[in-house]
Design an enzyme around this catalytic site. Structure first.
Site, PDB file in Angstrom:
ATOM      1  N   ILE A   1     -19.297  10.700  11.103  1.00 47.97           N
ATOM      2  CA  ILE A   1     -18.070   9.974  10.790  1.00 47.97           C
ATOM      3  C   ILE A   1     -17.504  10.421   9.445  1.00 47.97           C
ATOM      4  O   ILE A   1     -16.293  10.627   9.311  1.00 47.97           O
ATOM      5  CB  ILE A   1     -18.331   8.452  10.780  1.00 47.97           C
ATOM      6  CG1 ILE A   1     -18.824   7.987  12.156  1.00 47.97           C
ATOM      7  CG2 ILE A   1     -17.061   7.695  10.391  1.00 47.97           C
ATOM      8  CD1 ILE A   1     -17.838   8.229  13.291  1.00 47.97           C
TER       9      ILE A   1
ATOM     10  N   ASP B   1     -23.288  12.831  -0.900  1.00 46.58           N
ATOM     11  CA  ASP B   1     -24.312  12.899   0.130  1.00 46.58           C
ATOM     12  C   ASP B   1     -25.639  13.234  -0.541  1.00 46.58           C
ATOM     13  O   ASP B   1     -25.693  13.481  -1.756  1.00 46.58           O
ATOM     14  CB  ASP B   1     -23.949  13.944   1.197  1.00 46.58           C
ATOM     15  CG  ASP B   1     -24.563  13.621   2.554  1.00 46.58           C
ATOM     16  OD1 ASP B   1     -23.827  13.198   3.459  1.00 46.58           O
ATOM     17  OD2 ASP B   1     -25.796  13.776   2.698  1.00 46.58           O
TER      18      ASP B   1
ATOM     19  N   SER C   1     -17.437  -0.666  15.728  1.00 48.42           N
ATOM     20  CA  SER C   1     -17.980   0.513  16.401  1.00 48.42           C
ATOM     21  C   SER C   1     -16.981   1.138  17.364  1.00 48.42           C
ATOM     22  O   SER C   1     -15.938   0.558  17.692  1.00 48.42           O
ATOM     23  CB  SER C   1     -19.241   0.122  17.171  1.00 48.42           C
ATOM     24  OG  SER C   1     -18.900  -0.640  18.321  1.00 48.42           O
ATOM     25  N   CYS C   2     -17.338   2.312  17.835  1.00 53.42           N
ATOM     26  CA  CYS C   2     -16.477   3.040  18.766  1.00 53.42           C
ATOM     27  C   CYS C   2     -16.195   2.214  20.026  1.00 53.42           C
ATOM     28  O   CYS C   2     -15.038   2.074  20.442  1.00 53.42           O
ATOM     29  CB  CYS C   2     -17.110   4.376  19.134  1.00 53.42           C
ATOM     30  SG  CYS C   2     -18.846   4.261  19.649  1.00 53.42           S
TER      31      CYS C   2
ATOM     32  N   ARG D   1     -23.449   6.953  25.795  1.00 55.09           N
ATOM     33  CA  ARG D   1     -24.120   8.235  25.551  1.00 55.09           C
ATOM     34  C   ARG D   1     -25.423   7.976  24.797  1.00 55.09           C
ATOM     35  O   ARG D   1     -25.559   7.022  24.035  1.00 55.09           O
ATOM     36  CB  ARG D   1     -23.194   9.184  24.785  1.00 55.09           C
ATOM     37  CG  ARG D   1     -22.730   8.654  23.417  1.00 55.09           C
ATOM     38  CD  ARG D   1     -23.583   9.181  22.306  1.00 55.09           C
ATOM     39  NE  ARG D   1     -23.168   8.688  21.015  1.00 55.09           N
ATOM     40  CZ  ARG D   1     -23.781   7.690  20.376  1.00 55.09           C
ATOM     41  NH1 ARG D   1     -24.771   7.048  20.950  1.00 55.09           N
ATOM     42  NH2 ARG D   1     -23.391   7.322  19.169  1.00 55.09           N
TER      43      ARG D   1
ATOM     44  N   GLY E   1     -19.394  -7.207  23.155  1.00 51.91           N
ATOM     45  CA  GLY E   1     -18.509  -8.329  23.441  1.00 51.91           C
ATOM     46  C   GLY E   1     -18.396  -9.295  22.274  1.00 51.91           C
ATOM     47  O   GLY E   1     -17.293  -9.595  21.793  1.00 51.91           O
TER      48      GLY E   1
ATOM     49  N   HIS F   1     -18.763   7.926  25.708  1.00 50.41           N
ATOM     50  CA  HIS F   1     -19.058   6.720  26.477  1.00 50.41           C
ATOM     51  C   HIS F   1     -18.055   6.589  27.620  1.00 50.41           C
ATOM     52  O   HIS F   1     -16.932   7.100  27.542  1.00 50.41           O
ATOM     53  CB  HIS F   1     -18.931   5.470  25.604  1.00 50.41           C
ATOM     54  CG  HIS F   1     -19.762   5.500  24.360  1.00 50.41           C
ATOM     55  ND1 HIS F   1     -21.128   5.631  24.365  1.00 50.41           N
ATOM     56  CD2 HIS F   1     -19.395   5.393  23.052  1.00 50.41           C
ATOM     57  CE1 HIS F   1     -21.579   5.599  23.120  1.00 50.41           C
ATOM     58  NE2 HIS F   1     -20.547   5.467  22.310  1.00 50.41           N
TER      59      HIS F   1
END
Length: 343
Positions: free
Chosen positions: A9, A30, A136-137, A165, A192, A217
């Site tokens: 990301i 990083d 999230s995605c 995935r 959900g 996904h």
């Protein structure tokens, strides 16, 4: 703004920020001393060490390290934390101590920031906040599609099955699953309830299973509408979202790999699919019941949301539509629909 963590990301967020006319990337931090950090400086971004114990290893490997995380935070107005799951929750204390606005990703809990973000649903409630969490995605896709149905007065309740995935593509040599399916142990799966952290009014339940592939996904949804509707009315509702791309089996987009190939042909960096790719010719309406399926690029869908979240926290762009339009233009969102001649 700063990016802390240059993984799947983080590198996409950094690239996206660099494309925005109203943002400047202060740098990237990083801990890695390998090819990933080398890409930071090759792109012309300033590289910082995210932890002091990694300074020597990064410099010994020949990396041009500008300074430490504290140095980066001192020259940034806002930081996007893209570190691995749960690491950001510890970093939050540093950000609060420094008095810098921050964004975390969907691997963290809603309670970390007290606010969850999807641009089309919660931009205005994020304005001028100190922090937010880009969900999230999968949750992003759920909120996008269900939010598109709400203004048309169509959404009553939704039930979805998610084929997830197994792992990120670049890490598929390290783990994942082979020759099996792994159901999530609880119903509802976490997506959900997570969608309700963005919009508490959503009546949504999800079930999920991990599958042995890493491309993206796949979602299947059964939605009870507020009333009987025609297919075209539903499609028009989905068209109201610039971040839902209607695709068709009839155009040869018959599987998730073909959609990824289209992204490559469009010249998208990393083959990014920023939109929800929803099959319009698969979609079915039976009275007040709606059935549809779509694809989610787990590495890319949250990138435009993160860019909009930056603008919301800073507060200089007050209108969500203005921010979404800026982000879309910079990232080429809308190109899918144009390439397919409109749907």
């Amino acid at each position: 703004m700063a990016v802390n963590g240059y993984g799947v990301i983080g590198k996409r967020v950094a690239d996206a920020v660099a494309r925005q006319e109203d943002m400047e990337l202060a740098g990237v931090s990083d801990i890695n001393a390998d090819w990933r950090s080398r890409m930071v400086t090759q792109k012309g971004f300033r590289l910082y060490s995210a932890a002091s114990e990694h300074n020597d290893a990064m410099r010994d490997s020949g990396l041009d390290v500008t300074g430490a995380l504290d140095d980066l935070l001192s020259v940034a107005e806002i930081v996007v934390d893209c570190t691995p799951k749960h690491v950001a929750a510890r970093n939050v204390e540093i950000y609060r101590e420094k008095g810098i606005k921050f964004i975390v990703q969907g691997g963290e809990k809603h309670a970390v920031t007290g606010h969850s973000f999807v641009a089309e649903a919660s931009y205005e409630s994020a304005l001028d906040r100190d922090s937010t969490r880009v969900v999230s995605c999968n949750t992003t896709s759920i909120v996008r599609t269900l939010t598109a149905l709400k203004p048309a007065g169509l959404l009553h309740r939704a039930r979805g099955t998610l084929l997830r995935r197994a792992t990120d593509p670049w890490e598929s040599h390290l783990g994942g699953i082979m020759n099996t399916l792994v159901p999530e142990p609880e119903i509802p799966s976490h997506q959900g309830p997570d969608a309700r952290s963005v919009d508490p009014e959503l009546d949504v339940i999800t079930m999920a299973v991990k599958v042995p592939e890493t491309l993206a996904h796949l979602h299947y949804w059964a939605v009870q509408l507020t009333r009987p509707a025609e297919k075209e009315e539903v499609l028009e509702a989905f068209r109201s979202s610039s971040r839902i791309a209607l695709i068709r089996m009839a155009d040869g987009l018959t599987a998730i790999n073909t959609v990824k190939e289209l992204m490559a042909d469009l010249g998208r960096p990393h083959d990014n699919l920023y939109e929800v790719a929803l099959w319009s010719d698969m979609l079915k309406v039976e009275g007040d019941e709606l059935f549809y399926g779509y694809m989610v690029d787990n590495q890319a869908i949250v990138i435009p949301e993160t860019i909009d979240a930056i603008r919301a926290l800073v507060g200089k762009v007050r209108d969500p539509k203005e921010s979404i339009a800026k982000t879309n233009a910079a990232l080429g969102i809308g190109a899918v629909t144009q390439a397919l001649g409109g749907q």
